[in-house]
Enzyme design. Structure first.
Site, mmCIF file in Angstrom:
data_model
loop_
_atom_site.group_PDB
_atom_site.id
_atom_site.type_symbol
_atom_site.label_atom_id
_atom_site.label_comp_id
_atom_site.label_asym_id
_atom_site.label_seq_id
_atom_site.Cartn_x
_atom_site.Cartn_y
_atom_site.Cartn_z
ATOM 1 N N LYS A 182 0.826 -1.199 0.000
ATOM 2 C CA LYS A 182 0.000 0.000 0.000
ATOM 3 C C LYS A 182 0.872 1.266 0.000
ATOM 4 O O LYS A 182 2.039 1.257 0.383
ATOM 5 C CB LYS A 182 -0.939 0.008 1.210
ATOM 6 C CG LYS A 182 -2.081 -1.023 1.129
ATOM 7 C CD LYS A 182 -3.133 -0.622 0.123
ATOM 8 C CE LYS A 182 -4.221 -1.667 -0.075
ATOM 9 N NZ LYS A 182 -5.214 -1.690 0.993
ATOM 10 N N ARG B 266 -4.018 -10.545 3.361
ATOM 11 C CA ARG B 266 -4.181 -10.421 1.905
ATOM 12 C C ARG B 266 -2.921 -9.771 1.341
ATOM 13 O O ARG B 266 -2.634 -8.608 1.619
ATOM 14 C CB ARG B 266 -5.428 -9.584 1.597
ATOM 15 C CG ARG B 266 -5.758 -9.450 0.124
ATOM 16 C CD ARG B 266 -7.034 -8.637 -0.072
ATOM 17 N NE ARG B 266 -7.380 -8.511 -1.481
ATOM 18 C CZ ARG B 266 -6.920 -7.551 -2.291
ATOM 19 N NH1 ARG B 266 -6.094 -6.631 -1.806
ATOM 20 N NH2 ARG B 266 -7.279 -7.508 -3.564
#
Length: 370
Positions: free
Chosen positions: A305, A340
């Site tokens: 991210k 994830r």
């Protein structure tokens, strides 16, 4: 004025024997919590906060207003809940240790792979097989980018993107989750072999999604995002982001319950990177253990991210594996059940080493007398 309660595990130990049994097994996993903050908030402000250990929790609850008593007991029970394994056809995914979910994007504009798995079916298949063989318990397939600024696509196009990938991955024996917010895509994917629905809008984007998800019998991942409609990142208005995310997920859980989805079919995701600044993301990550009080397994999706780049000299997405592993370990230390990730091999290896340390800690009494 409505008071809101939060039972927040604030410290962990290697095992209950390290503190003579004064710890609880967090969410049935491999993390043991010793100290808890019992927090009451009103109109966006904290009005009381008491820190106690497991043996003193009853006394802390006794000091609460009477109307908060049932919620306190519900959260305390949820923190100690051992979640049953997910039975998905002929596959079983146990939730008493962290499991790894591999990401497979079949989009032209994914921030992490630039669309190569949509354009080249053979490369997509090879990548899926590599994640499966590396130990991914689930392969999460998405056909629409949800990065900030990404444009929505027609559901028919999304189905054409994901259906071949779902069918291939299911055919090779993988458990597949479908990352979508559209009921038609959910339905087509389940028909093609998907077993789990992963909705970044928490079943809010389309009013038909809740009805379909309930009737499907599939487990559902409900994610926090502050926006509604097309822009999930829009206009966050947080008073204290970690508690606001808790409240949102609680409401999403209760909405799903009212719509016919049993709590043992729900997984909650705090939505790292969705409508959150760097400071917001860090706050949510540091409060991860608190979300176990909602009584559902947790998913952490922090891999590659933007926040990792912000903390590491703006490293591009393909150079964020180290930061991704650091956040995966943070999730494991918080008792998160599903990670994830893009880098499956490395994360599975980290998980296995982490588990070895946890297993050893349960038999290591640290030199205490017999």
């Amino acid at each position: 004025m409505t008071d809101r309660l939060y039972v927040y595990p604030i410290s962990t130990v290697s095992g209950p024997q390290a503190v003579e049994g004064d710890a609880v097994r967090l969410a049935g996993g491999m993390v043991y919590a010793r100290e808890f903050a019992v927090i009451v908030r009103r109109e966006g402000q904290t009005v009381s906060r008491e820190v106690t250990n497991a043996s003193g929790i009853a006394d802390a609850f006794a000091k609460l207003p009477a109307d908060l008593g049932p919620e306190a007991e519900a959260q305390w029970s949820a923190l100690r809940m051992a979640h049953p394994a997910m039975e998905l056809g002929d596959r079983t995914i146990r939730l008493d240790q962290p499991q790894v979910m591999g990401i497979l994007n079949v989009t032209p504009d994914s921030f992490s792979d630039g669309g190569k798995f949509m354009d080249d079916p053979e490369e997509m298949q090879a990548h899926a097989a590599a994640m499966h063989e590396a130990g991914a318990a689930i392969i999460d397939i998405g056909g629409e980018s949800t990065r900030p600024g990404a444009k929505a696509i027609w559901e028919g196009e999304e189905i054409e993107r994901v259906r071949p990938a779902v069918a291939h991955c299911a055919g090779m024996g993988a458990v597949v989750s479908i990352d979508t917010r559209r009921p038609a895509v959910m339905e087509a994917s389940i028909e093609a072999g998907a077993r789990i629905i992963n909705d970044v809008s928490a079943l809010r984007y389309d009013p038909r999604s809740l009805e379909f998800a309930a009737s499907s019998g599939a487990p559902v991942i409900l994610m926090h995002a502050p926006g509604s409609g097309e822009d999930l990142h829009a206009a966050p208005d947080y008073t204290a982001v970690a508690f606001d995310v808790f409240d949102f997920l609680k409401e999403a859980r209760d909405r799903a319950l009212a719509g016919g989805i049993s709590q043992d079919r729900m997984i909650l995701d705090p939505g790292i990177g969705f409508g959150k600044t760097l400071a917001d993301n860090l706050s949510v990550l540091n409060h991860l253990p608190m979300y176990h009080a909602l009584g559902c397994p947790l998913l952490l999706g922090a891999s590659r991210k933007r926040m990792i780049g912000a903390l590491s000299n703006e490293a591009p997405a393909h150079q964020r594996a180290g930061g991704s592993l650091a956040l995966a370990q943070l999730g494991m230390d918080a008792g998160v059940q599903l990670l994830r990730v893009h880098d499956v091999f490395e994360t599975v290896q980290a998980r296995n080493v982490w588990r070895g340390l946890r297993d050893a800690a349960l038999t290591d009494f640290g030199g205490l007398p017999d």
